[in-house]
Design an enzyme around this catalytic site. Structure first.
Site, mmCIF file in Angstrom:
data_model
loop_
_atom_site.group_PDB
_atom_site.id
_atom_site.type_symbol
_atom_site.label_atom_id
_atom_site.label_comp_id
_atom_site.label_asym_id
_atom_site.label_seq_id
_atom_site.Cartn_x
_atom_site.Cartn_y
_atom_site.Cartn_z
ATOM 1 N N GLU A 6 0.800 -1.228 0.000
ATOM 2 C CA GLU A 6 0.000 0.000 0.000
ATOM 3 C C GLU A 6 0.836 1.283 0.000
ATOM 4 O O GLU A 6 0.792 2.058 0.970
ATOM 5 C CB GLU A 6 -0.973 0.007 1.187
ATOM 6 C CG GLU A 6 -1.883 -1.210 1.237
ATOM 7 C CD GLU A 6 -2.912 -1.151 2.369
ATOM 8 O OE1 GLU A 6 -2.826 -0.254 3.212
ATOM 9 O OE2 GLU A 6 -3.806 -2.008 2.401
ATOM 10 N N GLU A 9 -5.253 -8.588 0.679
ATOM 11 C CA GLU A 9 -5.999 -8.255 1.903
ATOM 12 C C GLU A 9 -7.450 -7.984 1.558
ATOM 13 O O GLU A 9 -7.746 -7.298 0.573
ATOM 14 C CB GLU A 9 -5.467 -6.976 2.585
ATOM 15 C CG GLU A 9 -4.164 -7.135 3.293
ATOM 16 C CD GLU A 9 -3.702 -5.831 3.958
ATOM 17 O OE1 GLU A 9 -4.557 -5.001 4.346
ATOM 18 O OE2 GLU A 9 -2.479 -5.658 4.050
HETATM 19 O O1 IFM Z 1 -4.486 -3.050 9.152
HETATM 20 C C1 IFM Z 1 -4.400 -2.563 7.863
HETATM 21 C C2 IFM Z 1 -3.200 -3.138 7.150
HETATM 22 O O2 IFM Z 1 -2.018 -2.886 7.831
HETATM 23 C C3 IFM Z 1 -3.062 -2.543 5.774
HETATM 24 N N1 IFM Z 1 -4.309 -2.624 5.042
HETATM 25 C C4 IFM Z 1 -5.505 -2.227 5.708
HETATM 26 C C5 IFM Z 1 -5.622 -2.901 7.046
HETATM 27 C C6 IFM Z 1 -6.929 -2.470 7.747
HETATM 28 O O3 IFM Z 1 -6.944 -1.106 7.919
#
Ligand code: IFM
Length: 446
Positions: free
Chosen positions: A163, A352
């Site tokens: 990210e 994710e």
């Molecule tokens: O916890 C975070 C993660 O570190 C990165 N992506 C989003 C998740 C939820 O906010």
């Protein structure tokens, strides 16, 4: 009924600072998150990742949970300052933890997926200018190359950055993540150097000549939809898309920054003189796969003020998670098809996806998190549908294995499918974990 192929990887994801704890053990030095947490007002109730899930000491138990759930692949990140505790200094003691974790995973038939950078920049790098200093690209290359060399015998799936939008925009423009700066110009420089370091690390990886290993980058993509059909709102949504998605996708897959956004952001970026000849070729070094983190969409309207003249408006408020994020699996489907149409044919991993809800232990001692089950089910259905349209999504990593340190929200938001009692460190499987286990074993959703 939806069925997933046998080789579709069902995983869970975590990151180092959010679960490891042991922040001063075996030579680890502080990262920008250790420092950020110590400034009052940055994190909910002044909480920190000092201990968090104590995974550093309990990794065997945690791998046992992964095995019990039948997880195919576990995505975790490496703490840069554990393995490079000082400028130019590699410490094998720091690497030992990751070797042990990976050995444990392999012995239990679980495939590791390693992220090199999940936001915890060493303080020694911050003191040298962090991502604002072009040399950060060289520091990252040195770190990445060393980790490749040390772990490549057992790790076949690599992610350079997690990210970059958050590491740059949230950390350098909005100031809600470490290092907490508030300067859009800086954010654009940081984003560029992060992307460049990705490209350089991919090149270094290729030079190592690993036969059966794959590398990619993980982008958090948030599709932007206009709040109305008015031309102003439609254009506003395009600018929101420009900053959240295209600013990262275009350099990686098209070797350019989007022109409309360059025009809109130019006055903050000093003529973009930080973009040097050849940078975009490096950033667009060919990836083996794309990692996508997807949680929600954004709904956007035109406003007169603000840097890019847009503002997010709430979506369906009856349909949100504890983060206030609208639940919208349809936007994930649209996103997958758009990536195929506009950007790339490389395989995609959903690295994710998941949800925070106000989980509570029921009187029977269990967490009945039916909303989370529903969230995951609905997103998996859309993934299967997108695959029927040729999206070539190869895996899904649920965020997250454990309740953990949710950055600025501290421990007030719970994403885990495993409940953690932070007093006792006792883990207990939520209903979602049991559901995920059964789904993985059948590879079907009714
Ligand atoms: O916890 C975070 C993660 O570190 C990165 N992506 C989003 C998740 C939820 O906010």
């Amino acid at each position: 009924m939806v069925t997933f192929a046998k080789d579709f990887k069902f995983g869970v994801a975590t990151s180092a600072y959010q679960i490891e704890g042991a922040v001063a053990e075996n030579g680890r030095t502080p990262s920008i998150w250790d420092t950020f947490c110590r400034t009052p007002g940055n994190v909910f109730e002044g909480q920190t990742g000092d201990i968090t899930c104590d995974h550093y000491h309990r990794y065997r138990e945690d791998v046992g949970i992964l095995r019990e759930l039948g997880i195919d692949s576990y995505r975790f990140s490496i703490s840069w300052s554990r393995v490079f505790p000082a400028y130019g200094v590699y410490d094998p003691k720091g690497m030992e933890f990751y070797r042990n974790l990976i050995r444990e995973l392999k012995q239990n038939g679980i495939e590791p997926m390693v992220t090199l950078y999940h936001w915890d920049l060493p303080m020694w790098a911050y003191e040298r200018g962090a991502w604002l200093n072009r040399e950060s690209v060289t520091w990252f290359k040195e770190y990445a190359t060393r980790v490749f060399e040390e772990l490549s015998d057992s790790v076949k799936l690599w992610i350079t950055h997690n990210e970059p939008f958050c590491a740059s925009i949230l950390g350098y423009d909005l100031g809600v993540h470490a290092p907490g700066h508030k300067n859009l110009g800086e954010a654009l420089i940081a984003a560029h150097h992060i992307l460049l370091s990705h490209g350089v690390a991919v090149e270094a990886f290729r030079e190592c000549g690993f036969k059966d290993s794959k590398i990619g980058i993980t982008l958090n993509l948030t599709p932007s939809y206009p709040a109305s059909n008015s031309r102003e709102d439609v254009e506003a949504a395009s600018r929101s898309d420009g900053l959240s998605n295209r600013w990262f996708l275009d350099p990686v897959f098209r070797s350019s920054y989007p022109e409309d956004m360059k025009e809109a952001l130019g006055r903050f970026a000093g003529g973009f003189d930080f973009i040097k000849d050849g940078d975009l070729q490096t950033i667009s070094a060919s990836n083996d796969f794309l990692g996508v983190n997807y949680y929600t969409r954004s709904l956007v309207k035109y406003v007169q003020d603000g840097v890019l003249n847009y503002q997010e408006v709430p979506g369906d408020s009856r349909n949100t998670t504890a983060m206030g994020w609208e639940i919208c699996p349809e936007a994930l489907y649209d996103l997958m098809l758009r990536l195929r149409r506009e950007y790339t044919r490389v395989p995609i991993y959903i690295t994710e996806n998941g949800a925070a809800f106000d989980d509570a232990l029921a009187s029977d001692g269990h967490v009945h998190d039916t909303e989370r089950i529903d969230y995951v089910k609905r997103h998996l259905r859309k993934i299967a549908e997108a695959n029927e349209q040729g999206a070539d999504i190869r895996g899904y990593y649920l965020w997250s294995l454990l309740d953990n340190f949710e950055w600025g929200y501290g421990y007030s938001r719970k994403f885990g499918i495993v409940h953690v009692d932070f007093e006792t460190q006792e883990r207990s499987l939520k209903d979602s974990a049991l559901w995920y286990r059964d789904m993985i074993s059948s590879r079907t959703i009714e």
